[in-house]
Design an enzyme around this catalytic site. Sequence first.
Site, PDB file in Angstrom:
ATOM      1  CD  GLU A 111      -2.708  -1.252   0.132  1.00 42.68           C
ATOM      2  OE1 GLU A 111      -3.141  -0.138  -0.486  1.00 42.68           O
ATOM      3  OE2 GLU A 111      -3.222  -2.096  -0.206  1.00 42.68           O
TER       4      GLU A 111
ATOM      5  CG  ASP B 152       1.908  -7.513  -5.886  1.00 44.46           C
ATOM      6  OD1 ASP B 152       1.370  -7.019  -4.615  1.00 44.46           O
ATOM      7  OD2 ASP B 152       1.255  -7.968  -6.690  1.00 44.46           O
TER       8      ASP B 152
END
Length: 423
Positions: free
Chosen positions: A279, A362
Amino acid sequence: MARKIGLYGIIGYFLYGLFFYWYLFHFTNTSLPFEYQGTVADPATFLNGRELMLSEEYSKIRNLLFFLSTPFEWLFYLFIMLLGLSTLFKGWSEQSSKYKFVQTSIYVAWLSLFAFIATTPLSYISYKLSKQYNISTQSFGGWMKDELIDFWVNFGMMVLIVCVLYWLINKSAKKWWLYAWLLTIPFSLFLMFVQPVVIDPLYNDFYPLKNKVLETKILDLADKANIPAEHVFEVDMAEKTNALNAYVTGIGSNSRIVLWDTTLNKLDDDEILFIMAHEMAHYVEKHIYIGIAGYLLMSLIGLYLTYKIMEWVISRYGSALKISSVKDIRSLPLFLMIISMLLFLSSPISNAVSRYQETRADSYAVEMTKDAEAGISTFQELTRAGLSQVNPPFLVKVFRYGHPTMLERITLLEDYQIEHRDD
């Protein structure tokens, strides 16, 4: 002409539904390619037989509901016009008040009420499905409460938007789309600013993370990424769902890092830190602002196309649709239908951009944490909790997935493990 348009609309929707039923239940093959079988991305290695069966069943039905719901909205707006209901709403609104704002509010109220009644059965089916497959834990009363909050929040924003929109149309028949777009810039930024502190709390309770040890770890991670975060929030979602989630919301001083309590309950600290690093990547790489810029660009194109399409449709089919001009409030269902169509048709582009950003996040998370194992176990648990397909059908990925597939996400981390095995 009106009957012919309505008949073609029903036949088109029926054929469309048959196509997607055939595509999802009989044509597609969601099994993994041979080279991925037996790897950590293979659901057979981390789901039991019952979970595998349920994930396939649930995903197929849920995907079918998705593909049926949006065109159903188009059909609804089409018949609101063809059956003269839009004219009826306008008549009721004009009889109720001499003030334009009140008339518009009453028209929007009737249109919103009929839309709510028409779409609630599909929403209820979706709710019952998630309840049946143990994704949702929400009571019917809680679900209905959220639906009603949705209705009133959407109604309030719709009244404001429609009043301004038709004022612009009446002032400038040729440039209203441009002026409307210029107003979407401050309005969108304002909504993003107030959402974490005004809108989101209407649905759930937010409070500072109770686990202060974990909060310190998350804030240390944020400090490494030069993110000015002072608090992490958790939200009470266990009464609604068994699914997992975490996100960053808001802009400026109202930006928040939020964790669902289901995530806190089912993942360990290393897995949560991996999610938080993911995030934080969105903040570091300014994905929020890139997303705003992309949204504004798409809005500009979308409003211009809506302007051109509305002019063409009304000039050709205005009598059948009972619309005299774009300035007529009865054109609102046509406006909403065209906007919905353009959003659906443009979703493959916006989803592709989102998937790219999520892949970047990611990669950032695994580079930051150096813990591919935590990432892999996190994605495996996300798959289990949401009964997700690891390798969804192509059209589902294109139209529904704003994230890479679990096959792609887990494989990326597995490749990282192999490359850094000796580090």
